[in-house]
Design an enzyme around this catalytic site. Structure first.
Site, PDB file in Angstrom:
ATOM      1  CG  HIS A 162      -1.792   1.175   1.394  1.00 17.33           C
ATOM      2  ND1 HIS A 162      -2.899   0.976   2.127  1.00 17.33           N
ATOM      3  CD2 HIS A 162      -1.991   2.433   0.740  1.00 17.33           C
ATOM      4  CE1 HIS A 162      -3.747   2.153   2.087  1.00 17.33           C
ATOM      5  NE2 HIS A 162      -2.901   3.066   1.156  1.00 17.33           N
TER       6      HIS A 162
ATOM      7  CG  HIS B  83      -1.338   6.350  -2.715  1.00 15.71           C
ATOM      8  ND1 HIS B  83      -2.364   5.870  -3.542  1.00 15.71           N
ATOM      9  CD2 HIS B  83      -1.479   5.723  -1.270  1.00 15.71           C
ATOM     10  CE1 HIS B  83      -3.163   5.335  -2.671  1.00 15.71           C
ATOM     11  NE2 HIS B  83      -2.816   5.139  -1.262  1.00 15.71           N
TER      12      HIS B  83
ATOM     13  CG  HIS C  89      -7.399   3.594  -0.036  1.00 17.36           C
ATOM     14  ND1 HIS C  89      -6.941   2.751  -1.322  1.00 17.36           N
ATOM     15  CD2 HIS C  89      -6.438   4.498   0.503  1.00 17.36           C
ATOM     16  CE1 HIS C  89      -5.520   3.289  -1.210  1.00 17.36           C
ATOM     17  NE2 HIS C  89      -5.215   4.233  -0.154  1.00 17.36           N
TER      18      HIS C  89
ATOM     19  CD  GLU D 227      -7.265   6.916   4.824  1.00 20.66           C
ATOM     20  OE1 GLU D 227      -7.811   6.909   3.699  1.00 20.66           O
ATOM     21  OE2 GLU D 227      -6.152   7.548   4.987  1.00 20.66           O
TER      22      GLU D 227
ATOM     23  CG  ASP E  82      -1.107   5.538   2.659  1.00 22.33           C
ATOM     24  OD1 ASP E  82      -1.699   5.365   1.800  1.00 22.33           O
ATOM     25  OD2 ASP E  82      -2.010   6.088   3.445  1.00 22.33           O
ATOM     26  CG  ASP E  83       0.161   8.771   0.189  1.00 25.35           C
ATOM     27  OD1 ASP E  83       0.281   8.814  -1.104  1.00 25.35           O
ATOM     28  OD2 ASP E  83      -0.637   8.459   0.966  1.00 25.35           O
TER      29      ASP E  83
HETATM   30  N1  HPA Z   1      -5.795   7.716   1.107  1.00 26.95           N
HETATM   31  C1  HPA Z   1      -6.666   7.927   0.214  1.00 26.95           C
HETATM   32  N2  HPA Z   1      -6.299   8.637  -1.064  1.00 26.95           N
HETATM   33  C2  HPA Z   1      -5.283   8.782  -1.382  1.00 26.95           C
HETATM   34  C3  HPA Z   1      -4.080   8.593  -0.571  1.00 26.95           C
HETATM   35  C4  HPA Z   1      -4.605   7.966   0.884  1.00 26.95           C
HETATM   36  O1  HPA Z   1      -3.628   7.921   1.643  1.00 26.95           O
HETATM   37  N3  HPA Z   1      -2.847   8.651  -0.925  1.00 26.95           N
HETATM   38  C5  HPA Z   1      -3.158   8.946  -2.345  1.00 26.95           C
HETATM   39  N4  HPA Z   1      -4.589   8.720  -2.640  1.00 26.95           N
HETATM   40 ZN    ZN Z   2      -3.318   4.872   0.403  1.00 30.43          ZN
END
Ligand code: HPA
Ligand code: ZN
Length: 338
Positions: free
Chosen positions: A19, A21, A200, A203, A281-282
């Site tokens: 996971h 991006h 997703h 969250e 994630d990022d």
């Molecule tokens: N959550 C949802 N959408 C996203 C995310 C995230 O962390 N990063 C890039 N798009």
């Molecule tokens: Zn994500």
């Protein structure tokens, strides 16, 4: 922000990242450099100023900067450099398998041609396979704020790369964009394109988003999913079916899903018998790559090395990968004894 000690055990642990991006791996210095080189205006004077803006209140406040940052990507070379830089950085954390989300709609709607984008990202994966024996690939992410027609049109555009793409996912703002919105896109991915699927859910959306993803989209994994804890029936179902959750601890703190790492529910989810994986994630926005995420949960929640080993193992068993590669990676993992 996340400065827990990265122990020799964590550093040595082979990992699968499921996971992440790709556009969320652009460091502020790279964003400013690409902005200058490509003549793209970014309303921040320096990388320091941009990094200082990474003070998020919720998912949307992050997404605004994420979608701004990716506008500096223009050429095939930019996409190659971003992908290679991430994979090289991941390799430093002993990531052996990486499945990365890309957000094609964000690029298509600003007029970026799809072929140089896809070909260069895939070339970077081919290069790390050859150089390092790493495995992985691209999961195409729907941006859920756009309508399903836009997602279906993206899938048509990607048809030439059908056999090089490993799956379909969905990101973007959960509020107001339920999983069922993309029923046809997921059916097409599974039946027509032969892809694995994830989304997703849970969250900032509730446990009901996770149920809908399972019941209506029939996904193979859930990204985040931490809100599932509110629904005991769902928790039992996730445990019984071994449905993987790709949890992103540092992200969840930065986006205020939990107030502190001590308050994160990843330990309870793991102890409830769910198949939990750890992911970044990022990473450039959320203050940590894979090792920082493992170290943060160990320090805050007291995960033992044996428990971290199990979470790393879950990453490999939950990956969308060929069985021969999985066996090879699991054999390497077995050499590391907690
Ligand atoms: N959550 C949802 N959408 C996203 C995310 C995230 O962390 N990063 C890039 N798009
Ligand atoms: Zn994500």
């Amino acid at each position: 922000m996340f400065d827990a000690p990265i122990t020799p055990f964590i550093a040595a642990l082979p990992k699968a990242e499921l996971h992440m991006h790709l556009e969320g791996s652009l460091e502020p210095e790279t964003i400013m450099e690409l902005a200058r080189r490509n003549g793209v205006r970014i309303p921040y004077a320096s990388a320091t100023e941009l990094r200082a803006a990474y003070d998020f209140t919720d998912l949307q406040s992050f997404l605004d900067l994420f979608y701004l940052g990716l506008t500096v990507l223009r050429t095939g070379e930019d996409f190659y450099a971003m992908t290679k830089a991430y994979l090289d950085r991941a390799a430093q954390d002993n990531v052996r398998h990486a499945e990365v989300f890309i957000s094609p709609q964000a690029h298509l709607r600003r007029g970026i041609a799809i072929a140089p984008l896809m070909d260069n990202i895939l070339q970077a994966f081919d290069d790390v396979v050859a150089e390092r024996g790493m495995t992985g690939g691209v999961i195409v992410g729907i941006q859920r704020q756009f309508d399903e027609e836009d997602a279906l049109s993206m899938l048509n555009t990607l048809q030439p790369w059908r056999d090089r793409i490993i799956g379909l996912g969905t990101g973007g703002p959960e509020k107001g964009n339920r999983p069922a919105k993309f029923r046809r896109a997921y059916a097409k991915a599974r039946h027509d394109l032969g892809w694995r699927t994830t989304i997703h859910a849970g969250e900032e959306g509730g446990a009901d988003f996770v149920c809908e993803a399972l019941d209506i989209l029939q996904v193979d994994r859930i990204d985040h999913g931490v809100q599932a804890e509110a629904d005991p029936d769902l928790m039992r179902r996730l445990a019984d079916t071994g449905m993987p959750l790709t949890v992103c601890p540092c992200s969840n703190i930065m986006l205020r899903v939990f107030p502190t790492m001590q308050a994160h529910n990843i330990r309870r989810l793991h102890e409830a018998g769910l198949c939990i994986t750890v992911n970044s994630d990022d990473p450039s926005y959320f203050g940590g790559y894979m090792n920082e995420n493992f170290a943060a949960i160990q320090q805050a929640l007291g995960f033992s090395d044996a428990e971290l080993w199990q979470l790393a193992r879950n990453g490999f068993t939950s990956a969308f990968m060929a069985e021969a590669d999985r066996d090879r990676h699991l054999a390497e993992l077995d050499k590391i004894t907690p």
